[in-house]
Design a protein around this motif. Structure first.
Motif, PDB file in Angstrom:
ATOM      1  N   LEU A   1       2.692 -28.483 -17.778  1.00  9.53           N
ATOM      2  CA  LEU A   1       1.751 -27.985 -16.767  1.00  9.53           C
ATOM      3  C   LEU A   1       0.684 -27.074 -17.371  1.00  9.53           C
ATOM      4  N   GLY A   2       0.576 -27.082 -18.685  1.00 11.31           N
ATOM      5  CA  GLY A   2      -0.418 -26.244 -19.335  1.00 11.31           C
ATOM      6  C   GLY A   2       0.031 -24.795 -19.395  1.00 11.31           C
ATOM      7  N   GLN A   3      -0.927 -23.917 -19.683  1.00  7.80           N
ATOM      8  CA  GLN A   3      -0.639 -22.491 -19.750  1.00  7.80           C
ATOM      9  C   GLN A   3      -0.750 -21.887 -18.359  1.00  7.80           C
ATOM     10  N   GLY A   4       0.191 -21.042 -17.998  1.00  8.79           N
ATOM     11  CA  GLY A   4       0.125 -20.428 -16.694  1.00  8.79           C
ATOM     12  C   GLY A   4       1.384 -19.657 -16.356  1.00  8.79           C
ATOM     13  N   PHE A   5       1.463 -19.212 -15.125  1.00  4.50           N
ATOM     14  CA  PHE A   5       2.600 -18.406 -14.680  1.00  4.50           C
ATOM     15  C   PHE A   5       2.644 -18.412 -13.161  1.00  4.50           C
ATOM     16  N   ALA A   6       3.772 -17.962 -12.636  1.00  5.54           N
ATOM     17  CA  ALA A   6       3.927 -17.793 -11.194  1.00  5.54           C
ATOM     18  C   ALA A   6       4.096 -16.314 -10.890  1.00  5.54           C
ATOM     19  N   MET A   7       3.550 -15.899  -9.768  1.00  2.00           N
ATOM     20  CA  MET A   7       3.666 -14.519  -9.316  1.00  2.00           C
ATOM     21  C   MET A   7       3.958 -14.524  -7.817  1.00  2.00           C
ATOM     22  N   THR A   8       4.349 -13.384  -7.296  1.00  2.00           N
ATOM     23  CA  THR A   8       4.634 -13.299  -5.874  1.00  2.00           C
ATOM     24  C   THR A   8       3.357 -13.456  -5.056  1.00  2.00           C
ATOM     25  N   PHE A   9       3.513 -14.002  -3.861  1.00  2.00           N
ATOM     26  CA  PHE A   9       2.399 -14.126  -2.927  1.00  2.00           C
ATOM     27  C   PHE A   9       2.297 -12.846  -2.109  1.00  2.00           C
ATOM     28  N   VAL A  10       1.088 -12.303  -2.010  1.00  2.00           N
ATOM     29  CA  VAL A  10       0.834 -11.115  -1.200  1.00  2.00           C
ATOM     30  C   VAL A  10      -0.116 -11.521  -0.077  1.00  2.00           C
ATOM     31  N   ALA A  11       0.334 -11.394   1.154  1.00  3.13           N
ATOM     32  CA  ALA A  11      -0.491 -11.763   2.302  1.00  3.13           C
ATOM     33  C   ALA A  11      -1.578 -10.720   2.525  1.00  3.13           C
ATOM     34  N   GLY A  12      -2.686 -11.148   3.102  1.00  8.67           N
ATOM     35  CA  GLY A  12      -3.763 -10.226   3.415  1.00  8.67           C
ATOM     36  C   GLY A  12      -5.117 -10.886   3.251  1.00  8.67           C
ATOM     37  N   GLU A  13      -6.156 -10.094   3.436  1.00  8.05           N
ATOM     38  CA  GLU A  13      -7.531 -10.589   3.368  1.00  8.05           C
ATOM     39  C   GLU A  13      -8.096 -10.393   1.974  1.00  8.05           C
ATOM     40  N   THR A  14      -8.731 -11.451   1.461  1.00  9.61           N
ATOM     41  CA  THR A  14      -9.383 -11.381   0.148  1.00  9.61           C
ATOM     42  C   THR A  14     -10.880 -11.650   0.226  1.00  9.61           C
ATOM     43  N   LEU A  15     -11.361 -12.254   1.313  1.00 12.27           N
ATOM     44  CA  LEU A  15     -12.777 -12.596   1.394  1.00 12.27           C
ATOM     45  C   LEU A  15     -13.616 -11.327   1.553  1.00 12.27           C
ATOM     46  N   PRO A  16     -14.543 -11.082   0.634  1.00 10.48           N
ATOM     47  CA  PRO A  16     -15.261  -9.801   0.622  1.00 10.48           C
ATOM     48  C   PRO A  16     -16.008  -9.478   1.908  1.00 10.48           C
ATOM     49  N   ARG A  17     -16.704 -10.451   2.485  1.00 12.57           N
ATOM     50  CA  ARG A  17     -17.482 -10.149   3.692  1.00 12.57           C
ATOM     51  C   ARG A  17     -16.574  -9.767   4.856  1.00 12.57           C
ATOM     52  N   ARG A  18     -15.408 -10.345   4.928  1.00  9.11           N
ATOM     53  CA  ARG A  18     -14.467  -9.944   5.975  1.00  9.11           C
ATOM     54  C   ARG A  18     -13.942  -8.535   5.723  1.00  9.11           C
ATOM     55  N   ILE A  19     -13.693  -8.223   4.458  1.00  9.54           N
ATOM     56  CA  ILE A  19     -13.253  -6.872   4.132  1.00  9.54           C
ATOM     57  C   ILE A  19     -14.305  -5.851   4.546  1.00  9.54           C
ATOM     58  N   VAL A  20     -15.563  -6.206   4.391  1.00 13.85           N
ATOM     59  CA  VAL A  20     -16.662  -5.301   4.723  1.00 13.85           C
ATOM     60  C   VAL A  20     -16.936  -5.241   6.225  1.00 13.85           C
ATOM     61  N   ARG A  21     -16.708  -6.349   6.947  1.00 13.30           N
ATOM     62  CA  ARG A  21     -17.196  -6.436   8.320  1.00 13.30           C
ATOM     63  C   ARG A  21     -16.149  -6.689   9.392  1.00 13.30           C
ATOM     64  N   ASP A  22     -15.007  -7.246   9.063  1.00 10.61           N
ATOM     65  CA  ASP A  22     -14.052  -7.686  10.079  1.00 10.61           C
ATOM     66  C   ASP A  22     -13.558  -6.501  10.911  1.00 10.61           C
ATOM     67  N   PRO A  23     -13.722  -6.566  12.253  1.00 11.49           N
ATOM     68  CA  PRO A  23     -13.228  -5.470  13.104  1.00 11.49           C
ATOM     69  C   PRO A  23     -11.734  -5.214  12.930  1.00 11.49           C
ATOM     70  N   ALA A  24     -10.972  -6.251  12.589  1.00 14.81           N
ATOM     71  CA  ALA A  24      -9.532  -6.078  12.418  1.00 14.81           C
ATOM     72  C   ALA A  24      -9.203  -5.165  11.239  1.00 14.81           C
ATOM     73  N   LEU A  25     -10.167  -4.966  10.337  1.00 17.22           N
ATOM     74  CA  LEU A  25      -9.941  -4.116   9.160  1.00 17.22           C
ATOM     75  C   LEU A  25     -10.703  -2.798   9.265  1.00 17.22           C
ATOM     76  N   ALA A  26     -11.161  -2.466  10.468  1.00 19.14           N
ATOM     77  CA  ALA A  26     -11.954  -1.252  10.652  1.00 19.14           C
ATOM     78  C   ALA A  26     -11.188   0.004  10.240  1.00 19.14           C
TER      79      ALA A  26
END
Length: 332
Positions: A100-125
């Motif tokens: 599978l080439g070079q790589g690794f697995a890590m834990t999944f962390v739920a949440g918002e990653t999209l920058p514009r939502r982080i800046v504007r989403d009322p849910a993250l006020a």
């Protein structure tokens, strides 16, 4: 990378080696394409329950490569875990025999990653006022790590001389960029004294963090990590490029610099030199532009055909404009 039968068979074999013969794998999501790694979110079901993991596979091997190996990234996640820096936890590394080439697995962390939502989403006020503190604290913890723990990064071009590394990469792509030449010359004439080196994330910004209603949950994308001046990390998140419309809030489009720097100091970070911040912001624009030249070159010359990478080539002019306006003093 695609989720064809052969790929899934190989991933299942890896999962069974780590979690037991009864482990079952289900692909869940493929986030938007990154610059250096392919990413797949998948579920592993065992007798005791189910967990979600993230597979990261190296995808960029072209000219002027600025990214560290997946093996080094995996080691950095371990360092982050030991020092209480919010990041996904390392789970397993791929082996050559996995196919599978070079790589690794890590834990999944739920949440918002999209920058514009982080800046504007009322849910993250309620989260946004906390992010300056959380980000400052995370960087202070990272910069407090003994560089000896990350000695495996010491011989990287960006660790030895980050300015020379940008010059070398730009020359590799053999394109004329007078504004970037101006920026490189400005930086060369104002080189700071050799600082005490510390472990840097290298790409700490809005877009590489996971945010929930309570604030920062995790720092992602460690492939640009190196050793260097702590102001480089502190300035990078303040680039206009990472404000995503929130131009009046220089820290990621969600905070002023004062609370961010105060949180960094309160968490044990050293005093911050505002002139050094300006120097590393100018450096940041040059570096970000060079990275986009690289992606455009990959699309046009190296066969990495993608509208995303083509757009990176176009976006170089925007970064050059921001660089000029910042040098002039019109932009902070």
């Amino acid at each position: 990378m695609s989720e064809d039968g052969e790929f899934l068979d190989r991933l299942r074999a890896v999962a069974r080696r780590h979690f037991g013969a009864a482990a079952r794998v289900t692909p869940l999501d493929r986030p938007s394409m990154g610059a250096s790694n392919d990413t797949l979110v998948f579920a592993v079901r065992e007798a005791v329950g189910e967990q979600h993991l993230v597979l990261r596979q190296e995808s960029y091997t072209g000219a002027g490569k600025p990214y560290i190996s997946p093996a080094a990234q995996y080691r950095l996640l371990g360092i982050a875990e030991r020092h209480g820096i919010p990041a996904p936890k390392p789970v397993f590394e791929l082996q050559e025999s996995d196919g599978l080439g070079q790589g690794f697995a890590m834990t999944f962390v739920a949440g918002e990653t999209l920058p514009r939502r982080i800046v504007r989403d009322p849910a993250l006020a309620e989260a946004r006022p906390k992010l300056a503190h959380h980000c400052g604290e995370a960087l202070a913890r990272l910069h407090a790590v003994d560089p000896a723990e990350a000695e495996f990064l010491a011989e990287l071009d960006d660790s030895r001389d980050p300015l020379a590394a940008q010059r070398q990469r730009l020359d590799t792509f053999d394109e004329a960029h007078p504004v970037l030449e101006l920026g490189l010359r400005w930086l060369e004439l104002r080189r700071p004294q050799q600082p005490q080196r510390c472990l840097l994330h290298g790409d700490f910004r809005n877009g590489n963090i996971i945010v929930g209603p309570e604030g920062l949950r995790a720092v992602l994308d460690w492939e640009c990590a190196h050793l260097g001046d702590r102001h480089e990390d502190l300035a990078w998140i303040c680039l206009r490029s990472w404000r995503f419309g929130g131009f009046d809030l220089p820290v990621g489009g969600f905070a002023e610099q004062a609370p961010f720097f105060a949180a960094y100091r309160d968490a044990g970070g050293a005093e911050i030199d505002t002139q050094a911040i300006r120097y590393w912001q100018i450096f940041g624009f040059v570096r970000w532009a060079v990275l986009n030249v690289m992606q455009g070159y990959g699309h046009a010359v190296e066969g990495r055909r993608s509208p995303v990478f083509a757009a990176c080539g176009r976006n170089v002019a925007m970064m050059e404009y921001d660089l000029l306006m910042t040098l002039e003093g019109s932009y902070d």
